[in-house]
Design a protein around this motif. Structure first.
Motif, PDB file in Angstrom:
ATOM      1  N   HIS A  38       0.902  -1.175  -0.006  1.00 51.72           N
ATOM      2  CA  HIS A  38       0.041  -0.154  -0.032  1.00 51.72           C
ATOM      3  C   HIS A  38       0.899   1.082  -0.129  1.00 51.72           C
ATOM      4  O   HIS A  38       0.424   2.406   0.092  1.00 51.72           O
ATOM      5  CB  HIS A  38      -0.876   0.089   1.160  1.00 51.72           C
ATOM      6  N   ASP A  51      -3.974   3.839   2.152  1.00 53.82           N
ATOM      7  CA  ASP A  51      -4.608   2.903   3.435  1.00 53.82           C
ATOM      8  C   ASP A  51      -5.577   1.964   2.265  1.00 53.82           C
ATOM      9  O   ASP A  51      -5.863   1.927   1.154  1.00 53.82           O
ATOM     10  CB  ASP A  51      -5.688   3.554   4.277  1.00 53.82           C
ATOM     11  N   ILE A  52      -6.069   1.024   3.105  1.00 63.32           N
ATOM     12  CA  ILE A  52      -6.922  -0.313   2.500  1.00 63.32           C
ATOM     13  C   ILE A  52      -8.200  -0.301   3.302  1.00 63.32           C
ATOM     14  O   ILE A  52      -8.022  -0.235   4.602  1.00 63.32           O
ATOM     15  CB  ILE A  52      -5.958  -1.482   2.426  1.00 63.32           C
ATOM     16  N   GLN A  65     -11.387   5.220   1.756  1.00 63.15           N
ATOM     17  CA  GLN A  65     -12.167   5.685   3.012  1.00 63.15           C
ATOM     18  C   GLN A  65     -13.570   4.805   3.155  1.00 63.15           C
ATOM     19  O   GLN A  65     -14.476   5.166   2.096  1.00 63.15           O
ATOM     20  CB  GLN A  65     -12.532   7.333   3.229  1.00 63.15           C
ATOM     21  N   ILE A  66     -13.844   4.164   4.144  1.00 65.38           N
ATOM     22  CA  ILE A  66     -14.819   3.277   4.220  1.00 65.38           C
ATOM     23  C   ILE A  66     -16.361   3.987   3.902  1.00 65.38           C
ATOM     24  O   ILE A  66     -17.273   3.603   3.157  1.00 65.38           O
ATOM     25  CB  ILE A  66     -14.723   2.379   5.331  1.00 65.38           C
ATOM     26  N   ARG A 113      -0.992   0.089  17.471  1.00 65.28           N
ATOM     27  CA  ARG A 113      -0.130   0.623  16.733  1.00 65.28           C
ATOM     28  C   ARG A 113       1.040   1.409  17.344  1.00 65.28           C
ATOM     29  O   ARG A 113       2.273   1.618  16.987  1.00 65.28           O
ATOM     30  CB  ARG A 113      -0.711   1.854  15.447  1.00 65.28           C
ATOM     31  N   ARG A 122       5.440   3.841  12.564  1.00 67.46           N
ATOM     32  CA  ARG A 122       4.028   3.590  11.628  1.00 67.46           C
ATOM     33  C   ARG A 122       2.923   3.764  12.487  1.00 67.46           C
ATOM     34  O   ARG A 122       2.180   2.999  12.345  1.00 67.46           O
ATOM     35  CB  ARG A 122       4.215   2.262  10.722  1.00 67.46           C
TER      36      ARG A 122
HETATM   37  N1  LIG Z   1     -10.261   5.630   7.656  1.00 72.20           N
HETATM   38  C1  LIG Z   1      -9.764   4.643   6.847  1.00 72.20           C
HETATM   39  C2  LIG Z   1      -9.273   3.373   7.735  1.00 72.20           C
HETATM   40  C3  LIG Z   1      -8.486   2.350   6.869  1.00 72.20           C
HETATM   41  C4  LIG Z   1      -7.214   1.843   7.406  1.00 72.20           C
HETATM   42  O1  LIG Z   1      -6.958   2.403   8.196  1.00 72.20           O
HETATM   43  N2  LIG Z   1      -6.999   0.664   6.850  1.00 72.20           N
HETATM   44  C5  LIG Z   1      -5.731   0.132   7.460  1.00 72.20           C
HETATM   45  C6  LIG Z   1      -5.956  -1.311   7.431  1.00 72.20           C
HETATM   46  S1  LIG Z   1      -6.866  -1.560   8.757  1.00 72.20           S
HETATM   47  C7  LIG Z   1      -4.319   0.347   6.687  1.00 72.20           C
HETATM   48  O2  LIG Z   1      -4.520   0.640   5.567  1.00 72.20           O
HETATM   49  N3  LIG Z   1      -3.239   0.364   7.449  1.00 72.20           N
HETATM   50  C8  LIG Z   1      -2.160   0.749   6.862  1.00 72.20           C
HETATM   51  C9  LIG Z   1      -1.076   0.899   7.446  1.00 72.20           C
HETATM   52  O3  LIG Z   1      -0.991   0.416   8.381  1.00 72.20           O
HETATM   53  O4  LIG Z   1       0.140   1.693   6.736  1.00 72.20           O
HETATM   54  C10 LIG Z   1     -11.138   4.193   6.296  1.00 72.20           C
HETATM   55  O5  LIG Z   1     -12.151   4.316   6.589  1.00 72.20           O
HETATM   56  O6  LIG Z   1     -10.901   3.578   5.225  1.00 72.20           O
END
Ligand SMILES: N[C@@H](CCC(=O)N[C@@H](CS)C(=O)NCC(=O)O)C(=O)O
Length: 211
Positions: A38, A51-52, A65-66, A113, A122
């Motif tokens: 990512h 993000d994913i 963003q969800i 985290r 991170r």
């Molecule tokens: N605010 C984002 C949250 C997405 C998010 O935090 N995804 C996490 C996976 S649970 C991610 O991509 N983490 C990337 C990283 O740890 O660098 C949403 O609503 O989509």
């Protein structure tokens, strides 16, 4: 249309359960967070938030963003509504889903985290690096306990999180309870309403299909 997905992680799971509830099938692009996929230049060009999950439409538009992704599917596939059916219900789903995300999911993330070895530097999702702060982990643990008692209270008077109907707010709340197991924090025994709700929604086929 493609969904960039990493099903092991809590946020992608929110969308995967949501899509399963609505019976939507979509091509997935596996994107491994542990391998840093990512953060690749190709992915960042599509999603600068790094993000994913992320949804890529056939015309090339990318939606991260969800809130954005689920809104897209709710509007394009309105059968089996997951965000309420009246203005009042829509607002209650937004309200409770946002509270579950802010006070629950982000509280667990604050602990995870700021303590997990693999997340040194991170501590915050996104393109910028932030170091871990032990005080934030401590505060996140306190916030999680308050999330549990607040949502237990809500479920004392309501069958589901947003009211008397199942919705995206339930999905996010369920994902918080499961994500909390990563930091070894189960629903407290005193939160009997939250526990009963958790056992019920955990048995939904869409949830069982996306463990
Ligand atoms: N605010 C984002 C949250 C997405 C998010 O935090 N995804 C996490 C996976 S649970 C991610 O991509 N983490 C990337 C990283 O740890 O660098 C949403 O609503 O989509």
């Amino acid at each position: 249309m493609k969904l960039y997905d990493f099903p092991k992680a809590p946020n992608p799971r929110r969308v995967n359960i949501f899509l399963a509830e609505k019976g939507i099938e979509i091509e997935r692009v596996p994107t491994d967070l542990f391998k840093g996929e990512h953060m690749s230049p190709e992915y960042m060009a599509k999603n600068p938030a790094c993000d994913i999950p992320m949804l890529e439409l056939d015309n090339g538009t990318c939606i991260s963003q969800i809130r954005g992704i689920t809104r897209y599917f709710e509007a394009s596939n309105p059968s089996t509504p997951m965000m309420g059916t009246t203005p009042e219900e829509n607002a209650l789903v937004e309200m409770w889903e946002h509270l579950a995300f802010m006070n629950g999911l982000l509280a667990v993330a604050e602990v995870f985290r700021n303590t997990a070895e693999g997340f040194a530097d991170r501590a915050v999702v996104g393109p910028h690096n932030y170091k871990q702060l032990p005080e934030l982990a401590e505060r996140g643990a306190q916030r999680l306990q308050n999330f549990y008692t607040d949502f237990n209270q809500r479920l004392a008077d309501n069958e589901y999180v947003a009211g008397d109907f199942y919705s995206l707010a339930d999905i996010t709340t369920l994902v918080v309870c499961d994500f909390a197991k990563w930091i070894k924090e189960d629903i407290p025994a005193s939160c009997t309403h939250l526990q009963a709700w958790y056992e019920k929604v955990s048995q939904r086929p869409a949830v069982l299909a996306n463990p």
